[in-house]
Write a protein that holds these residues in place. Structure first.
Motif, mmCIF file in Angstrom:
data_model
loop_
_atom_site.group_PDB
_atom_site.id
_atom_site.type_symbol
_atom_site.label_atom_id
_atom_site.label_comp_id
_atom_site.label_asym_id
_atom_site.label_seq_id
_atom_site.Cartn_x
_atom_site.Cartn_y
_atom_site.Cartn_z
ATOM 1 N N VAL A 159 47.128 29.043 41.682
ATOM 2 C CA VAL A 159 46.183 28.820 40.486
ATOM 3 C C VAL A 159 46.724 28.987 39.326
ATOM 4 O O VAL A 159 46.800 28.318 38.381
ATOM 5 C CB VAL A 159 44.730 29.301 40.692
ATOM 6 N N GLN A 160 47.624 30.192 39.165
ATOM 7 C CA GLN A 160 48.176 30.664 37.894
ATOM 8 C C GLN A 160 49.178 29.718 37.611
ATOM 9 O O GLN A 160 49.475 29.196 36.310
ATOM 10 C CB GLN A 160 48.509 32.116 38.169
ATOM 11 N N PHE A 161 50.142 29.357 38.601
ATOM 12 C CA PHE A 161 51.355 28.479 38.186
ATOM 13 C C PHE A 161 50.714 27.198 37.831
ATOM 14 O O PHE A 161 51.323 26.374 36.836
ATOM 15 C CB PHE A 161 51.957 28.058 39.596
ATOM 16 N N TRP A 162 49.605 26.555 38.375
ATOM 17 C CA TRP A 162 49.076 25.245 38.125
ATOM 18 C C TRP A 162 48.411 25.284 36.694
ATOM 19 O O TRP A 162 48.355 24.484 35.936
ATOM 20 C CB TRP A 162 47.884 25.011 39.079
ATOM 21 N N LEU A 163 47.700 26.337 36.296
ATOM 22 C CA LEU A 163 47.112 26.577 35.169
ATOM 23 C C LEU A 163 48.492 26.360 34.008
ATOM 24 O O LEU A 163 48.066 25.737 32.848
ATOM 25 C CB LEU A 163 46.415 27.890 34.982
ATOM 26 N N GLN A 164 49.359 27.135 34.054
ATOM 27 C CA GLN A 164 50.706 27.172 33.140
ATOM 28 C C GLN A 164 51.155 25.910 33.272
ATOM 29 O O GLN A 164 51.586 25.441 31.878
ATOM 30 C CB GLN A 164 51.640 28.335 33.716
ATOM 31 N N ALA A 165 51.483 25.184 34.287
ATOM 32 C CA ALA A 165 51.983 23.774 34.069
ATOM 33 C C ALA A 165 50.916 22.732 33.787
ATOM 34 O O ALA A 165 51.442 21.831 32.864
ATOM 35 C CB ALA A 165 52.173 23.300 35.730
ATOM 36 N N THR A 166 49.727 22.853 33.548
ATOM 37 C CA THR A 166 48.847 21.950 33.190
ATOM 38 C C THR A 166 48.066 22.444 31.819
ATOM 39 O O THR A 166 47.519 21.234 31.011
ATOM 40 C CB THR A 166 47.659 21.768 34.027
ATOM 41 N N GLY A 167 48.055 23.461 31.277
ATOM 42 C CA GLY A 167 47.545 23.971 30.334
ATOM 43 C C GLY A 167 46.115 24.206 30.426
ATOM 44 O O GLY A 167 45.281 24.234 29.751
ATOM 45 N N PHE A 227 37.969 33.888 24.379
ATOM 46 C CA PHE A 227 38.043 32.594 25.039
ATOM 47 C C PHE A 227 39.644 32.279 25.599
ATOM 48 O O PHE A 227 40.513 32.407 24.661
ATOM 49 C CB PHE A 227 37.219 31.547 24.728
ATOM 50 N N PRO A 228 39.835 31.793 26.623
ATOM 51 C CA PRO A 228 41.161 31.424 27.207
ATOM 52 C C PRO A 228 41.755 30.294 26.291
ATOM 53 O O PRO A 228 41.240 29.247 26.111
ATOM 54 C CB PRO A 228 41.198 30.941 28.542
ATOM 55 N N SER A 229 43.221 30.449 26.103
ATOM 56 C CA SER A 229 43.970 29.618 25.495
ATOM 57 C C SER A 229 44.569 28.612 26.905
ATOM 58 O O SER A 229 44.380 29.108 28.070
ATOM 59 C CB SER A 229 45.026 30.312 24.616
ATOM 60 N N GLY A 230 45.214 27.749 26.596
ATOM 61 C CA GLY A 230 46.149 26.886 27.789
ATOM 62 C C GLY A 230 46.930 27.634 28.451
ATOM 63 O O GLY A 230 47.489 28.465 28.306
ATOM 64 N N MET A 282 35.412 30.434 43.731
ATOM 65 C CA MET A 282 36.396 29.917 42.460
ATOM 66 C C MET A 282 37.493 29.087 43.035
ATOM 67 O O MET A 282 37.849 27.859 42.668
ATOM 68 C CB MET A 282 36.749 30.923 41.811
ATOM 69 N N LEU A 283 38.196 29.307 44.246
ATOM 70 C CA LEU A 283 39.235 28.394 44.629
ATOM 71 C C LEU A 283 38.815 27.176 45.129
ATOM 72 O O LEU A 283 39.463 26.172 45.064
ATOM 73 C CB LEU A 283 40.045 29.343 45.710
ATOM 74 N N HIS A 284 37.800 27.186 45.960
ATOM 75 C CA HIS A 284 37.102 25.885 46.388
ATOM 76 C C HIS A 284 36.643 24.965 45.106
ATOM 77 O O HIS A 284 36.872 23.682 45.230
ATOM 78 C CB HIS A 284 35.887 26.032 47.058
ATOM 79 N N ALA A 285 36.382 25.543 44.068
ATOM 80 C CA ALA A 285 36.063 24.646 42.912
ATOM 81 C C ALA A 285 37.059 24.321 41.974
ATOM 82 O O ALA A 285 36.667 23.204 41.238
ATOM 83 C CB ALA A 285 35.091 25.607 41.730
ATOM 84 N N LEU A 286 38.485 24.707 41.922
ATOM 85 C CA LEU A 286 39.400 24.548 41.277
ATOM 86 C C LEU A 286 40.365 23.408 42.227
ATOM 87 O O LEU A 286 40.884 23.645 43.387
ATOM 88 C CB LEU A 286 40.470 25.571 41.045
ATOM 89 N N ASP A 287 40.717 22.408 41.393
ATOM 90 C CA ASP A 287 41.733 21.433 42.049
ATOM 91 C C ASP A 287 43.236 21.507 41.700
ATOM 92 O O ASP A 287 43.690 20.566 41.234
ATOM 93 C CB ASP A 287 41.115 19.916 41.584
ATOM 94 N N TYR A 288 43.601 22.598 42.337
ATOM 95 C CA TYR A 288 44.985 23.138 41.952
ATOM 96 C C TYR A 288 45.987 22.655 42.930
ATOM 97 O O TYR A 288 45.631 22.204 44.250
ATOM 98 C CB TYR A 288 45.049 24.601 41.803
ATOM 99 N N GLU A 289 47.222 22.556 42.455
ATOM 100 C CA GLU A 289 48.184 21.836 43.442
ATOM 101 C C GLU A 289 48.699 22.949 44.686
ATOM 102 O O GLU A 289 48.694 24.114 44.127
ATOM 103 C CB GLU A 289 49.602 21.663 42.599
#
Length: 292
Positions: free
Chosen positions: A67-75, A131-134, A263-270
Protein backbone atom coordinates in the motif's frame (compact mmCIF):
# COMPACT_ATOMS: atom_id res chain seq x y z
CA UNK A 1 -13.47 7.99 44.39
CA UNK A 2 -12.94 7.26 48.07
CA UNK A 3 -9.68 6.55 49.86
CA UNK A 4 -9.42 3.65 52.28
CA UNK A 5 -6.28 2.89 54.29
CA UNK A 6 -4.22 4.96 51.86
CA UNK A 7 -5.39 3.07 48.79
CA UNK A 8 -7.32 4.33 45.79
CA UNK A 9 -10.56 2.38 46.07
CA UNK A 10 -13.41 3.08 43.70
CA UNK A 11 -17.03 2.08 44.20
CA UNK A 12 -18.45 0.94 40.86
CA UNK A 13 -22.00 0.06 39.89
CA UNK A 14 -21.72 -2.86 37.47
CA UNK A 15 -24.59 -5.10 36.45
CA UNK A 16 -26.73 -3.90 39.33
CA UNK A 17 -24.03 -4.70 41.89
CA UNK A 18 -21.72 -2.40 43.84
CA UNK A 19 -18.11 -3.45 43.33
CA UNK A 20 -14.99 -2.18 45.10
CA UNK A 21 -11.88 -1.81 42.97
CA UNK A 22 -8.48 -0.86 44.41
CA UNK A 23 -6.11 -0.12 41.55
CA UNK A 24 -3.10 -0.09 43.90
CA UNK A 25 -3.70 -3.67 45.02
CA UNK A 26 -1.27 -5.80 42.96
CA UNK A 27 -3.74 -8.72 42.96
CA UNK A 28 -6.50 -8.24 40.41
CA UNK A 29 -9.95 -8.98 41.82
CA UNK A 30 -11.49 -12.26 40.64
CA UNK A 31 -14.68 -10.54 39.49
CA UNK A 32 -12.62 -8.50 37.03
CA UNK A 33 -10.38 -11.32 35.81
CA UNK A 34 -13.26 -13.75 35.26
CA UNK A 35 -15.44 -11.35 33.27
CA UNK A 36 -12.87 -9.29 31.34
CA UNK A 37 -12.60 -11.09 28.01
CA UNK A 38 -16.33 -11.59 27.47
CA UNK A 39 -17.41 -8.23 28.90
CA UNK A 40 -19.28 -5.84 26.64
CA UNK A 41 -20.78 -8.75 24.64
CA UNK A 42 -17.44 -9.81 23.18
CA UNK A 43 -18.17 -12.82 20.95
CA UNK A 44 -15.19 -15.04 21.88
CA UNK A 45 -14.36 -16.77 25.16
CA UNK A 46 -10.68 -17.25 24.34
CA UNK A 47 -8.02 -15.05 22.77
CA UNK A 48 -6.74 -15.84 19.31
CA UNK A 49 -3.72 -18.14 19.47
CA UNK A 50 -0.51 -16.09 19.60
CA UNK A 51 1.27 -18.13 16.90
CA UNK A 52 -1.68 -17.87 14.52
CA UNK A 53 -1.85 -14.14 15.21
CA UNK A 54 1.81 -13.56 14.36
CA UNK A 55 1.51 -15.51 11.09
CA UNK A 56 -1.59 -13.63 9.98
CA UNK A 57 -0.19 -10.27 11.06
CA UNK A 58 2.97 -10.78 9.01
CA UNK A 59 0.93 -11.48 5.86
CA UNK A 60 -1.11 -8.34 6.41
CA UNK A 61 1.94 -6.20 7.14
CA UNK A 62 3.45 -7.28 3.82
CA UNK A 63 0.29 -5.98 2.15
CA UNK A 64 0.61 -2.68 4.03
CA UNK A 65 4.11 -2.23 2.58
CA UNK A 66 2.56 -2.67 -0.87
CA UNK A 67 0.00 0.00 0.00
CA UNK A 68 2.77 2.41 0.86
CA UNK A 69 4.54 1.86 -2.48
CA UNK A 70 1.17 2.36 -4.24
CA UNK A 71 0.52 5.63 -2.41
CA UNK A 72 3.94 6.94 -3.28
CA UNK A 73 3.52 6.00 -6.94
CA UNK A 74 0.03 7.49 -7.29
CA UNK A 75 0.08 10.37 -4.81
CA UNK A 76 -2.83 8.81 -2.97
CA UNK A 77 -3.63 9.73 0.63
CA UNK A 78 -4.90 7.65 3.53
CA UNK A 79 -6.18 8.99 6.83
CA UNK A 80 -7.56 6.91 9.70
CA UNK A 81 -9.02 8.05 13.02
CA UNK A 82 -8.74 5.72 16.01
CA UNK A 83 -11.16 6.40 18.82
CA UNK A 84 -12.35 4.46 21.84
CA UNK A 85 -12.35 4.52 25.60
CA UNK A 86 -9.06 4.73 27.48
CA UNK A 87 -7.14 1.43 27.20
CA UNK A 88 -9.17 0.29 24.17
CA UNK A 89 -5.97 -0.51 22.26
CA UNK A 90 -5.71 2.41 19.86
CA UNK A 91 -1.95 2.89 20.17
CA UNK A 92 -1.17 -0.83 19.89
CA UNK A 93 -3.30 -1.17 16.76
CA UNK A 94 -1.59 1.83 15.18
CA UNK A 95 1.83 0.37 16.04
CA UNK A 96 0.89 -2.94 14.40
CA UNK A 97 -0.10 -1.09 11.23
CA UNK A 98 3.05 1.04 11.05
CA UNK A 99 5.57 -1.56 12.24
CA UNK A 100 7.19 -2.13 8.82
CA UNK A 101 6.08 0.97 6.95
CA UNK A 102 8.48 3.76 6.07
CA UNK A 103 8.09 6.35 8.88
CA UNK A 104 8.84 9.18 6.47
CA UNK A 105 5.41 8.83 4.90
CA UNK A 106 3.48 6.73 7.43
CA UNK A 107 3.02 8.77 10.59
CA UNK A 108 0.98 8.92 13.76
CA UNK A 109 -0.70 12.09 15.02
CA UNK A 110 -1.31 12.12 18.78
CA UNK A 111 -1.97 15.67 19.89
CA UNK A 112 -1.73 16.86 23.49
CA UNK A 113 -4.24 19.28 25.00
CA UNK A 114 -4.56 22.52 23.01
CA UNK A 115 -2.44 25.54 23.80
CA UNK A 116 -3.92 28.95 24.60
CA UNK A 117 -3.41 29.96 20.98
CA UNK A 118 -5.07 26.79 19.68
CA UNK A 119 -8.04 27.28 22.01
CA UNK A 120 -8.67 30.64 20.31
CA UNK A 121 -8.72 29.06 16.84
CA UNK A 122 -11.39 27.22 14.88
CA UNK A 123 -11.66 23.89 16.68
CA UNK A 124 -10.59 21.77 13.69
CA UNK A 125 -7.66 23.98 12.73
CA UNK A 126 -4.91 22.14 14.59
CA UNK A 127 -6.07 18.81 13.16
CA UNK A 128 -6.33 19.96 9.55
CA UNK A 129 -2.65 20.95 9.59
CA UNK A 130 -1.79 17.25 10.05
CA UNK A 131 -3.86 15.95 7.13
CA UNK A 132 -1.91 13.76 4.65
CA UNK A 133 -0.04 15.10 1.67
CA UNK A 134 0.33 13.02 -1.50
CA UNK A 135 1.78 9.58 -0.75
CA UNK A 136 1.17 9.77 3.01
CA UNK A 137 -0.56 7.34 5.37
CA UNK A 138 -1.65 9.22 8.51
CA UNK A 139 -3.19 7.68 11.61
CA UNK A 140 -4.76 9.79 14.36
CA UNK A 141 -4.45 8.37 17.88
CA UNK A 142 -7.55 10.22 19.05
CA UNK A 143 -8.83 13.03 16.89
CA UNK A 144 -11.30 15.89 16.69
CA UNK A 145 -13.82 13.45 18.16
CA UNK A 146 -12.43 14.30 21.60
CA UNK A 147 -15.10 16.99 21.51
CA UNK A 148 -17.86 14.44 20.92
CA UNK A 149 -17.12 12.22 23.93
CA UNK A 150 -14.23 12.99 26.30
CA UNK A 151 -14.62 16.76 26.46
CA UNK A 152 -18.35 16.95 27.26
CA UNK A 153 -18.19 14.04 29.72
CA UNK A 154 -15.24 15.49 31.63
CA UNK A 155 -16.46 19.10 31.43
CA UNK A 156 -13.69 20.32 29.11
CA UNK A 157 -16.04 22.11 26.71
CA UNK A 158 -19.31 24.00 26.96
CA UNK A 159 -22.67 22.70 25.73
CA UNK A 160 -22.56 25.32 22.98
CA UNK A 161 -19.12 24.14 21.81
CA UNK A 162 -20.30 20.53 21.82
CA UNK A 163 -23.42 21.25 19.76
CA UNK A 164 -21.48 23.41 17.30
CA UNK A 165 -19.01 20.58 16.80
CA UNK A 166 -21.76 18.06 16.16
CA UNK A 167 -23.25 20.40 13.53
CA UNK A 168 -19.94 21.10 11.79
CA UNK A 169 -18.18 17.74 11.70
CA UNK A 170 -20.34 16.12 8.96
CA UNK A 171 -19.52 19.05 6.67
CA UNK A 172 -15.78 18.72 7.32
CA UNK A 173 -15.86 15.00 6.60
CA UNK A 174 -17.87 15.52 3.44
CA UNK A 175 -15.04 17.76 2.19
CA UNK A 176 -12.46 15.09 3.11
CA UNK A 177 -14.40 12.53 1.09
CA UNK A 178 -14.86 14.88 -1.87
CA UNK A 179 -11.13 15.67 -1.94
CA UNK A 180 -10.32 12.01 -2.57
CA UNK A 181 -8.66 11.08 0.72
CA UNK A 182 -9.14 7.44 1.69
CA UNK A 183 -10.79 8.05 5.05
CA UNK A 184 -11.38 5.56 7.87
CA UNK A 185 -13.08 6.06 11.24
CA UNK A 186 -12.62 3.29 13.78
CA UNK A 187 -14.15 3.01 17.24
CA UNK A 188 -12.40 0.35 19.33
CA UNK A 189 -14.97 -0.97 21.79
CA UNK A 190 -14.12 -2.77 25.05
CA UNK A 191 -16.16 -4.03 27.97
CA UNK A 192 -16.09 -2.40 31.36
CA UNK A 193 -14.27 -5.21 33.14
CA UNK A 194 -11.70 -5.33 30.36
CA UNK A 195 -11.00 -1.62 30.76
CA UNK A 196 -10.57 -2.09 34.52
CA UNK A 197 -8.20 -5.02 33.92
CA UNK A 198 -6.09 -3.00 31.50
CA UNK A 199 -5.91 -0.07 33.90
CA UNK A 200 -4.74 -2.48 36.60
CA UNK A 201 -2.16 -4.01 34.25
CA UNK A 202 -0.78 -0.56 33.48
CA UNK A 203 -0.63 0.42 37.14
CA UNK A 204 1.56 -2.57 37.98
CA UNK A 205 3.77 -2.71 34.87
CA UNK A 206 6.80 -0.40 35.25
CA UNK A 207 7.03 -0.12 31.46
CA UNK A 208 3.38 0.94 31.02
CA UNK A 209 2.58 2.85 34.22
CA UNK A 210 3.05 6.14 32.37
CA UNK A 211 -0.07 5.30 30.33
CA UNK A 212 -2.31 5.55 33.41
CA UNK A 213 -3.41 9.07 34.27
CA UNK A 214 -5.49 10.51 37.14
CA UNK A 215 -8.16 11.30 34.54
CA UNK A 216 -8.41 7.58 33.73
CA UNK A 217 -9.26 6.85 37.35
CA UNK A 218 -11.68 9.79 37.54
CA UNK A 219 -13.50 8.45 34.47
CA UNK A 220 -14.16 5.01 35.95
CA UNK A 221 -17.50 6.12 37.37
CA UNK A 222 -18.52 7.87 34.15
CA UNK A 223 -19.00 4.72 32.07
CA UNK A 224 -22.65 5.40 31.25
CA UNK A 225 -21.96 9.06 30.45
CA UNK A 226 -19.29 7.94 27.97
CA UNK A 227 -21.68 5.37 26.50
CA UNK A 228 -24.40 7.95 25.93
CA UNK A 229 -22.06 10.39 24.20
CA UNK A 230 -20.49 7.60 22.15
CA UNK A 231 -23.87 6.41 20.92
CA UNK A 232 -24.98 9.90 19.94
CA UNK A 233 -21.67 10.50 18.15
CA UNK A 234 -21.94 7.28 16.16
CA UNK A 235 -25.56 8.01 15.26
CA UNK A 236 -25.05 11.62 14.19
CA UNK A 237 -21.68 11.36 12.42
CA UNK A 238 -21.95 7.99 10.67
CA UNK A 239 -22.50 8.52 6.95
CA UNK A 240 -22.14 6.63 3.69
CA UNK A 241 -19.02 8.57 2.75
CA UNK A 242 -17.49 8.59 6.25
CA UNK A 243 -18.82 5.53 8.06
CA UNK A 244 -17.91 4.53 11.59
CA UNK A 245 -16.54 1.01 11.92
CA UNK A 246 -16.92 -0.46 15.41
CA UNK A 247 -14.29 -3.00 16.49
CA UNK A 248 -14.85 -5.43 19.35
CA UNK A 249 -11.42 -5.03 20.95
CA UNK A 250 -11.33 -7.10 24.14
CA UNK A 251 -9.02 -9.46 22.24
CA UNK A 252 -6.33 -7.16 20.90
CA UNK A 253 -5.10 -9.75 18.42
CA UNK A 254 -8.41 -10.21 16.66
CA UNK A 255 -9.04 -6.47 16.75
CA UNK A 256 -5.74 -5.57 15.10
CA UNK A 257 -6.02 -8.17 12.36
CA UNK A 258 -9.54 -7.14 11.43
CA UNK A 259 -8.79 -3.42 11.45
CA UNK A 260 -5.94 -4.00 9.02
CA UNK A 261 -8.04 -6.34 6.88
CA UNK A 262 -10.82 -3.77 6.70
CA UNK A 263 -8.45 -1.08 5.49
CA UNK A 264 -6.72 -3.34 2.97
CA UNK A 265 -9.99 -4.62 1.52
CA UNK A 266 -11.13 -1.01 1.00
CA UNK A 267 -7.98 0.09 -0.87
CA UNK A 268 -7.53 -0.79 -4.55
CA UNK A 269 -3.73 -1.00 -4.48
CA UNK A 270 -1.39 -2.63 -6.96
CA UNK A 271 -0.36 -6.22 -6.25
CA UNK A 272 -3.12 -6.96 -3.74
CA UNK A 273 -3.02 -10.57 -2.57
CA UNK A 274 -6.64 -11.27 -1.63
CA UNK A 275 -5.74 -14.71 -0.29
CA UNK A 276 -3.23 -13.18 2.11
CA UNK A 277 -5.84 -10.70 3.33
CA UNK A 278 -8.22 -13.39 4.51
CA UNK A 279 -11.84 -12.85 5.45
CA UNK A 280 -13.05 -10.07 7.72
CA UNK A 281 -14.58 -11.39 10.96
CA UNK A 282 -17.99 -9.71 11.07
CA UNK A 283 -18.33 -10.65 14.74
CA UNK A 284 -15.37 -8.36 15.44
CA UNK A 285 -15.78 -5.43 13.04
CA UNK A 286 -18.75 -3.86 11.32
CA UNK A 287 -20.54 -0.60 10.61
CA UNK A 288 -21.75 1.23 13.69
CA UNK A 289 -25.51 0.74 13.15
CA UNK A 290 -24.96 -3.02 12.96
CA UNK A 291 -22.56 -3.38 15.89
CA UNK A 292 -24.07 -1.22 18.65
Amino acid sequence: MTGRMGSRTVELEIGGKTRLFDIDDPVLADWVEDAALTSGHHPYKEKLDAEDYEKELRRLQIELVKVQFWLQATGGRVMALFEGRDAAGKGGTINAIRAYMNPRSARTVALSKPSETERSQWYFQRYVSHFPSGGEFVLFDRSWYNRAVVEPVMGFCSKEEYHLFMDQVPHLEKMIEQDGIHFFKLWLDIGREMQIKRFHDRRHDPLKVWKLSPMDIAALNKWEDYTGKRDRMLEKTHSKGAPWMVVKANDKRRARLNVIRHMLHALDYEGKDKKALGEIDEKIIGKAPDML
